[in-house]
Design a protein around this motif. Structure first.
Motif, short mmCIF file in Angstrom:
data_model
loop_
_atom_site.label_atom_id
_atom_site.label_comp_id
_atom_site.label_asym_id
_atom_site.label_seq_id
_atom_site.Cartn_x
_atom_site.Cartn_y
_atom_site.Cartn_z
N VAL A 50 -0.24 79.48 -25.95
CA VAL A 50 0.82 79.93 -25.05
C VAL A 50 0.66 79.41 -23.61
N GLN A 51 -0.28 78.54 -23.41
CA GLN A 51 -0.42 77.92 -22.09
C GLN A 51 -0.12 76.43 -22.20
N ARG A 52 0.41 75.88 -21.10
CA ARG A 52 0.79 74.47 -21.03
C ARG A 52 1.95 74.12 -21.95
N GLY B 239 5.16 75.94 -21.27
CA GLY B 239 6.33 76.52 -20.62
C GLY B 239 6.55 77.99 -20.94
N PHE B 240 5.54 78.62 -21.50
CA PHE B 240 5.68 80.01 -21.94
C PHE B 240 6.07 80.95 -20.80
N ARG B 241 5.39 80.83 -19.66
CA ARG B 241 5.71 81.72 -18.52
C ARG B 241 7.14 81.50 -18.04
N TRP B 242 7.56 80.26 -17.97
CA TRP B 242 8.91 79.95 -17.50
C TRP B 242 9.95 80.57 -18.44
N PHE B 243 9.77 80.38 -19.74
CA PHE B 243 10.72 80.93 -20.70
C PHE B 243 10.67 82.46 -20.71
N THR B 244 9.50 83.04 -20.47
CA THR B 244 9.40 84.51 -20.39
C THR B 244 10.21 85.01 -19.20
N ARG B 245 10.09 84.32 -18.07
CA ARG B 245 10.89 84.70 -16.90
C ARG B 245 12.37 84.57 -17.19
N GLU B 246 12.77 83.48 -17.82
CA GLU B 246 14.19 83.28 -18.15
C GLU B 246 14.70 84.39 -19.07
N GLU B 247 13.90 84.80 -20.04
CA GLU B 247 14.32 85.87 -20.94
C GLU B 247 14.42 87.20 -20.19
N ALA B 248 13.48 87.46 -19.30
CA ALA B 248 13.53 88.68 -18.50
C ALA B 248 14.79 88.70 -17.63
N LEU B 249 15.15 87.56 -17.06
CA LEU B 249 16.37 87.47 -16.25
C LEU B 249 17.60 87.62 -17.11
N ARG B 250 17.58 87.08 -18.33
CA ARG B 250 18.71 87.21 -19.25
C ARG B 250 18.91 88.68 -19.64
N ILE B 251 17.82 89.36 -19.94
CA ILE B 251 17.89 90.78 -20.28
C ILE B 251 18.42 91.57 -19.08
N GLY C 68 -6.96 81.90 -22.03
CA GLY C 68 -5.91 81.27 -22.83
C GLY C 68 -4.72 82.17 -23.12
N ARG C 69 -4.82 83.45 -22.79
CA ARG C 69 -3.70 84.36 -23.01
C ARG C 69 -2.74 84.32 -21.83
N VAL C 70 -1.55 84.88 -22.04
CA VAL C 70 -0.60 85.10 -20.96
C VAL C 70 -0.43 86.60 -20.80
N HIS C 71 -0.54 87.05 -19.57
CA HIS C 71 -0.41 88.46 -19.20
C HIS C 71 1.02 88.65 -18.69
N VAL C 72 1.75 89.60 -19.28
CA VAL C 72 3.14 89.86 -18.90
C VAL C 72 3.25 91.33 -18.49
N VAL C 73 3.83 91.57 -17.32
CA VAL C 73 4.12 92.93 -16.86
C VAL C 73 5.61 93.01 -16.60
N ALA C 74 6.25 94.02 -17.18
CA ALA C 74 7.68 94.22 -16.96
C ALA C 74 7.93 95.69 -16.67
N GLU C 75 8.74 95.95 -15.65
CA GLU C 75 9.13 97.31 -15.31
C GLU C 75 10.64 97.41 -15.31
N THR D 82 9.64 81.83 -28.95
CA THR D 82 9.00 81.43 -27.71
C THR D 82 8.42 80.03 -27.85
N PRO D 83 8.17 79.35 -26.74
CA PRO D 83 7.48 78.06 -26.84
C PRO D 83 6.02 78.28 -27.26
N GLY D 84 5.41 77.26 -27.81
CA GLY D 84 4.03 77.39 -28.27
C GLY D 84 3.97 78.16 -29.57
N GLU D 85 2.84 78.80 -29.79
CA GLU D 85 2.64 79.57 -31.02
C GLU D 85 1.98 80.90 -30.67
#
Length: 103
Positions: A25-27, A29-41, A54-61, A79-82
């Protein structure tokens, strides 16, 4: 707890969803797509950041249904990656975020 106004106009308690996403999930575009999905929601505040292991940490409120939608997306495989797995915890919002950002 903070309150938010849902899309139906009802008032709901805001929550904090913290997730750790593991896999490739790194390198990718995972963070970018996560942001886009958060904005879409919509009506979510927080961030996505790469961790050294190697993990991605996501915080949503926001409203519970919005945080749950983002969590479903993280687990869905669109999501991108696996994504090999997602671990999450729920709590009270802490605030202090200006929208949803990539760190």
């Amino acid at each position: 707890m903070a309150t938010t106004i849902g899309t139906t106009g009802t008032t709901a308690e805001a929550v904090r969803m913290t997730a750790w996403v593991r896999g490739r999930v790194q390198r990718v575009g995972f963070r970018w797509f996560t942001r886009e999905e958060a904005l879409r929601i919509g009506r979510l505040a927080g961030f996505a950041v790469n961790l050294g292991d190697g993990r991605v940490h996501v915080v949503a409120e926001g409203a519970p249904e919005h945080c749950e939608a983002l969590l479903r997306w993280l687990r869905a495989g669109d999501t991108p990656g696996e994504v090999e797995g997602v671990t999450e915890i729920w709590g009270s919002p802490r605030g202090g975020y200006d929208g949803f950002e990539i760190r």
